[in-house]
Design an enzyme around this catalytic site. Structure first.
Site, PDB file in Angstrom:
ATOM      1  N   CYS A   7      -4.700   1.878  -4.338  1.00 22.86           N
ATOM      2  CA  CYS A   7      -3.872   2.963  -3.809  1.00 22.86           C
ATOM      3  C   CYS A   7      -2.655   3.220  -4.691  1.00 22.86           C
ATOM      4  O   CYS A   7      -2.224   4.381  -4.843  1.00 22.86           O
ATOM      5  CB  CYS A   7      -3.437   2.626  -2.383  1.00 22.86           C
ATOM      6  SG  CYS A   7      -2.559   1.045  -2.252  1.00 22.86           S
TER       7      CYS A   7
ATOM      8  N   HIS B 229       0.876  -1.175   0.000  1.00 19.92           N
ATOM      9  CA  HIS B 229       0.000   0.000   0.000  1.00 19.92           C
ATOM     10  C   HIS B 229       0.908   1.218   0.000  1.00 19.92           C
ATOM     11  O   HIS B 229       1.896   1.271   0.752  1.00 19.92           O
ATOM     12  CB  HIS B 229      -0.887   0.014   1.240  1.00 19.92           C
ATOM     13  CG  HIS B 229      -1.490   1.370   1.520  1.00 19.92           C
ATOM     14  ND1 HIS B 229      -2.630   1.814   0.894  1.00 19.92           N
ATOM     15  CD2 HIS B 229      -1.087   2.373   2.346  1.00 19.92           C
ATOM     16  CE1 HIS B 229      -2.909   3.034   1.322  1.00 19.92           C
ATOM     17  NE2 HIS B 229      -1.997   3.386   2.201  1.00 19.92           N
TER      18      HIS B 229
END
Length: 658
Positions: A102, A34
């Site tokens: 993301c 992420h």
């Protein structure tokens, strides 16, 4: 005045991916990344919309990597305007764990701020995962997790419940799908955790969802990154106010689904560029696009064609033409090979159930006669107590007796047998191991045992242990180890019935080199029975290669066999060994039959056929070698006599050998 830009990277698996990815998927994945962008004293990321917090204070904890991306000359007010515009695109309902996440967002933001992109080891993670059999098998399940029943509704990762077909595919693709699915579930929950801080501004709800195989690009950097990383790219330029765009979007998305399934998302990309979002207008200007919808087609980064308008027939036609250019059909698809095509790709297995009590007693006598240590005696007793009991129940000698349903060895039992096997194998010479190898030969027909062996460490893995023993015996030409070599080859042939174990055996990072050493040496063995077993193993390996190529040709990238990693040099070595064995075989038509079938499978549809195999076959005079088997003295006094074998030899010689 310039401002520094950083990328924060977090591992959503908290280290589990690095520990478990190789045994579960066959590919080393160091983290499930992420990312967020840190600029102007703010950490900004995408999850349930575009969110921000103070650097290092998000719900993901402390970043594992803090990467300096560069500097930006863009001021904060301009950046805020960009984020407001991007919030219309990066809405909660469009989030997808693999395709629009993301990292898609940070790649766009980094492109806007610096003109660069995020590191490839982060950006390429979804492709790396999807290239594994387990990733491909779980793809439909992941898509279902992020399916939005109502436009504008934010996705909430549901419990991972694969369909029966997906579950079975996952079982075939990974030796421990439950553990991998659990890991994936944790990642999904972490990625979409509702504990994330609220955004400063509420993004508007989206009225459409993102089709998973369709990439979204909002700046020139991400667009050119796609062009560089994909062999073929189809780009649709659209706008929010374009009625014809909305009409043809379903066709575009359907094509993206079907074509990326057939050719792979790592090689074909369908990308949508909204000219009113982010820097989408700059991408359009670069290609002088002023009308929507406009479609561009790229091959290796170069534009090959474009057209304007919502013409679905033209779109389908141009997509097919681009993919034909990018992936021309293998020349062998035009050949008539009726004999080769009639060959079954099912492995040749050695399923005979031996007299288990006699086998165990023979092993015990060999151990007792070797002045065993207490550890070796204990290992012998452990095996004698449970291993034959399990084998008798799982493989009853009386074919009229059916084994209990769903009877398989559990992990604890297999682990104990493997540890005892290691102890005994280290105490006995290769010549005395054949009873123990024969027990494992039968046990590998149980999918649970084979799956355990696919991921077991080499020091306790019986397949690895016996393979090394056989290689040593072949290298030293030890005549006393003939039985052990023979049974080891049969054990390896049985291993090919398991997709998970086959993947390990044929992986360059696994046991491919050792398997090849044993196969090459045993194909030329002086003992005819050993050569027959080696020819069977050669056929099984080649059949698995063939099945993978056919699966890919049919577009079934999740099927067992499709994950085979092609290697030209290794294929040349395999073909060389098979041809030499055919040339030397003057006794057994059965051996010639199996080896010729292995040669046919090795050559047909090989991606390196023209570049590497054809020159090699010419040098070795492969056609003449095969023809020689049909002549007097080629194999037996009169040459090959069986009609089906003769037909196969002729077809391979005339149509697959230059």
């Amino acid at each position: 005045m310039s401002t520094p830009v950083q990328l924060y990277a977090y591992d959503l698996s908290n280290g589990l991916a690095k520990q478990l990815s190789l045994p579960l998927t066959g590919k080393q994945i160091d983290g499930v990344w992420h990312t967020s962008v840190v600029v102007f004293g703010r950490e900004i990321f995408y999850g349930q919309g575009i969110l921000e917090t103070r650097p290092g204070e998000s719900h993901h904890g402390k970043p594992l990597h803090m990467i300096d991306i560069g500097e930006t000359a863009i001021d904060e007010d301009t950046f805020n305007e960009y984020l407001l515009e991007m919030s219309k695109q990066y809405t909660a309902d469009k989030y997808h764990l693999l395709d629009f996440n993301c990292n898609s967002f940070t790649n766009d933001v980094v492109g806007f701020l610096t003109g660069g992109s995020i590191p490839s080891w982060i950006k390429d993670l979804p492709s790396d995962f999807l290239s594994t059999p387990f990733g491909a098998a779980l793809r439909p399940t992941i898509d279902n997790m992020f399916r939005r029943p109502v436009p504008g509704a934010a996705p909430t990762p549901a419990t991972l419940q694969p369909s029966p077909a997906a579950a079975q595919a996952a079982v075939n693709a990974s030796p421990n799908p439950a553990l991998a699915a659990s890991l994936l579930q944790a990642v999904a929950n972490q990625a979409m955790s509702p504990s994330a801080p609220a955004p400063q501004a509420q993004p508007s709800a989206s009225t459409s969802t993102v089709s998973a195989p369709v990439h979204i690009c909002t700046n020139p950097s991400s667009f050119h990154s796609l062009l560089r990383s994909h062999h073929a790219v189809v780009a649709m330029f659209t706008s929010a106010t374009c009625g014809p765009c909305r009409m043809i979007e379903p066709v575009f998305e359907d094509l993206a689904w079907s074509k990326t399934q057939g050719f792979g998302q790592d090689r074909v990309a369908f990308v949508k560029v909204d000219m009113g979002v982010g820097l989408g207008g700059q991408v359009a200007s670069e290609f002088s696009i002023r009308v929507t919808p406009t479609f561009l087609f790229f091959l290796d980064g170069q534009k090959t064609h474009d057209f304007k308008g919502a013409d679905s027939a033209e779109l389908r036609s141009q997509v097919d033409f681009l993919l034909f250019q990018a992936f021309p059909p293998h020349p062998h698809t035009k050949l008539s090979l009726p004999v080769t095509e009639a060959l079954s790709t099912k492995p040749i297995l050695f399923t005979q159930v031996p007299a288990l009590d006699s086998l165990v007693n023979k092993l015990a006598s060999l151990v007792d006669g070797s002045s065993p240590s207490p550890e070796t005696t204990a290992a012998k007793d452990k095996l004698g107590q449970s291993f034959p009991v399990y084998l008798k129940a799982r493989f009853p000698a009386d074919k009229g007796v059916q084994p209990p349903k769903n009877l398989s060895a559990n992990t604890q039992l297999v682990t104990s047998w493997a540890e005892a096997t290691r102890t005994i194998a280290s105490a006995l010479p290769a010549s005395q191991l054949f009873p123990l190898v024969d027990l494992w030969r039968l046990a590998l027909l149980d999918g649970a045992v084979a799956a355990w062996c696919a991921t077991a460490p080499s020091q306790t893995n019986p397949v690895h242990i016996f393979l090394n023993k056989a290689i040593d015996a072949l290298n030293t030409a030890d005549p006393t180890a003939r039985n052990t070599v023979l049974v080891t080859l049969r054990m390896l042939a049985n291993a090919t019935s398991s997709a998970a174990l086959m993947k390990s055996l044929l992986s360059p990072a696994g046991q491919r080199a050792d398997l090849t050493k044993a196969l090459v040496a045993s194909l030329l063995h002086t003992d005819a029975t050993v050569r027959t077993a080696a020819a069977s193993l050669a056929f099984d390996v080649a059949a698995y290669l063939q099945k993978g190529r056919v699966d890919k040709l049919r577009g079934d990238s999740s099927a067992a066999g499709a994950e085979v990693e092609e290697d030209g040099e290794w294929e040349v070595e395999l073909v060389s060994a098979v041809l030499e064995a055919i040339s030397n075989e003057a006794q057994s038509e059965e051996v010639v039959h199996r080896l010729t079938a292995a040669l046919a499978f090795s050559l047909r549809l090989s991606p390196v056929y023209d570049s590497q195999l054809v020159p090699f076959l010419e040098v070795l005079q492969a056609r003449e070698t095969l023809r020689g088997k049909l002549q007097k003295g080629g194999c037996g006094e009169q040459g090959v006599q069986k009609p089906d074998v003769r037909k196969l030899v002729v077809e391979v010689a005339e149509k697959l050998c230059p």
